[in-house]
Design an enzyme around this catalytic site. Sequence first.
Site, PDB file in Angstrom:
ATOM      1  N   ASP A  42       1.069   3.833  -0.600  1.00 16.03           N
ATOM      2  CA  ASP A  42       0.578   2.858   0.383  1.00 16.03           C
ATOM      3  C   ASP A  42       0.920   3.315   1.803  1.00 16.03           C
ATOM      4  O   ASP A  42       0.557   2.657   2.780  1.00 16.03           O
ATOM      5  CB  ASP A  42       1.064   1.432   0.073  1.00 16.03           C
ATOM      6  N   SER A  43       1.572   4.475   1.926  1.00 19.30           N
ATOM      7  CA  SER A  43       1.741   5.123   3.232  1.00 19.30           C
ATOM      8  C   SER A  43       0.367   5.447   3.823  1.00 19.30           C
ATOM      9  O   SER A  43       0.258   5.756   5.015  1.00 19.30           O
ATOM     10  CB  SER A  43       2.573   6.403   3.092  1.00 19.30           C
TER      11      SER A  43
ATOM     12  N   ASP B 252       0.161   3.483  -5.913  1.00 21.87           N
ATOM     13  CA  ASP B 252       1.145   2.541  -5.391  1.00 21.87           C
ATOM     14  C   ASP B 252       0.566   1.135  -5.436  1.00 21.87           C
ATOM     15  O   ASP B 252      -0.539   0.911  -4.924  1.00 21.87           O
ATOM     16  CB  ASP B 252       1.414   2.892  -3.924  1.00 21.87           C
TER      17      ASP B 252
ATOM     18  N   LYS C 198       3.035   2.660  -9.305  1.00 20.23           N
ATOM     19  CA  LYS C 198       4.404   2.602  -8.785  1.00 20.23           C
ATOM     20  C   LYS C 198       4.614   1.215  -8.186  1.00 20.23           C
ATOM     21  O   LYS C 198       3.728   0.696  -7.496  1.00 20.23           O
ATOM     22  CB  LYS C 198       4.628   3.681  -7.726  1.00 20.23           C
TER      23      LYS C 198
ATOM     24  N   GLU D 297       7.434  -0.985  -5.907  1.00 20.96           N
ATOM     25  CA  GLU D 297       8.670  -0.996  -5.128  1.00 20.96           C
ATOM     26  C   GLU D 297       9.590  -2.124  -5.582  1.00 20.96           C
ATOM     27  O   GLU D 297       9.119  -3.186  -5.997  1.00 20.96           O
ATOM     28  CB  GLU D 297       8.356  -1.198  -3.632  1.00 20.96           C
TER      29      GLU D 297
ATOM     30  N   GLU E 167      14.494   6.398  -2.355  1.00 20.62           N
ATOM     31  CA  GLU E 167      14.116   6.690  -0.966  1.00 20.62           C
ATOM     32  C   GLU E 167      15.277   6.417  -0.018  1.00 20.62           C
ATOM     33  O   GLU E 167      15.863   5.325  -0.021  1.00 20.62           O
ATOM     34  CB  GLU E 167      12.881   5.859  -0.552  1.00 20.62           C
TER      35      GLU E 167
END
Length: 279
Positions: free
Chosen positions: A45-46, A84, A114, A116, A183
């Site tokens: 999602d970057s 993501d 993925k 978070e 991270e």
Amino acid sequence: MDEKITIESIKQLKNSRKITMLTAYDYPMAQAMDKAGIDIILIGDSLANVVLGLESTKDITMEEMLYHAKAVCRAVKRSLVVADMPFEAYQKDDADAVKNALRFINEAGCHAVKIEWFDRAPDVIKRVIDAGIPVMGHIGLTPQTADKLNGFKVQGKDACAAKELTKEATLLELMGVFSIVLECVPDRVAEIITKKIRVPTIGIGAGPFCDGQVLVTHDMLGFFDRHIPKFVKKYAHLTDVMVQAFQEYAKDVLEGRFPDKEHSYGMNADELKKLQEEN
Ligand code: KIV
């Protein structure tokens, strides 16, 4: 190098060789990565920051992520493709999170998602895994909930916070994730977590002891200049290369050097004569 990467092969790489992972958001980038033999391609999602120019990853929508995931999947033959889950994807309820995770698999062709870490992450992850979708966890600095972590800072710097991260990793392993992104954590904390759990850890700003490494591709290619974290190693300076190419192109056009004969289409001389006579 030709063998397809699977969830099982990623798990088996722990204690065997390092795992390579990078982010991709479109067809040509994913194609180059697949060719280069990168194990895991993440539609991170970057994308919100490095492609769409948004301030926060929280602002990207499910539809935008899906659009880019489809482009990436069209290009990939060998790598494992992970999408993501954007912040929006699990805001309604757990059932909606499962529905959104399934869209990445069924509509785009991704192999896994993925998710978070956030307060409900273990429940959501359990539901998604129960629906048959492989999940990669993500702990430490989790940008979607960075406001709850005092911003974009290294996480787990004191023993108490580090213990909390270890607990999160153990819980995620128990829920059945196939790997965990760590991270922005101190390298020795990442080492302890990596040794403690049986699934691979993939570090970003987490030092050399993780089972694998990931970077945001636009950062490592020098293709995004807004904010580059300390842990990024630049392997190219693409923005500089592009600016130079654009300047040369503009100069060629302005000074009449482009297009030349080599880059133009010709015409049969008799046909041209006929045409000229008629005009
Ligand atoms: O969105 C992303 O690019 C990520 C990586 C930093 C792992 O989550």
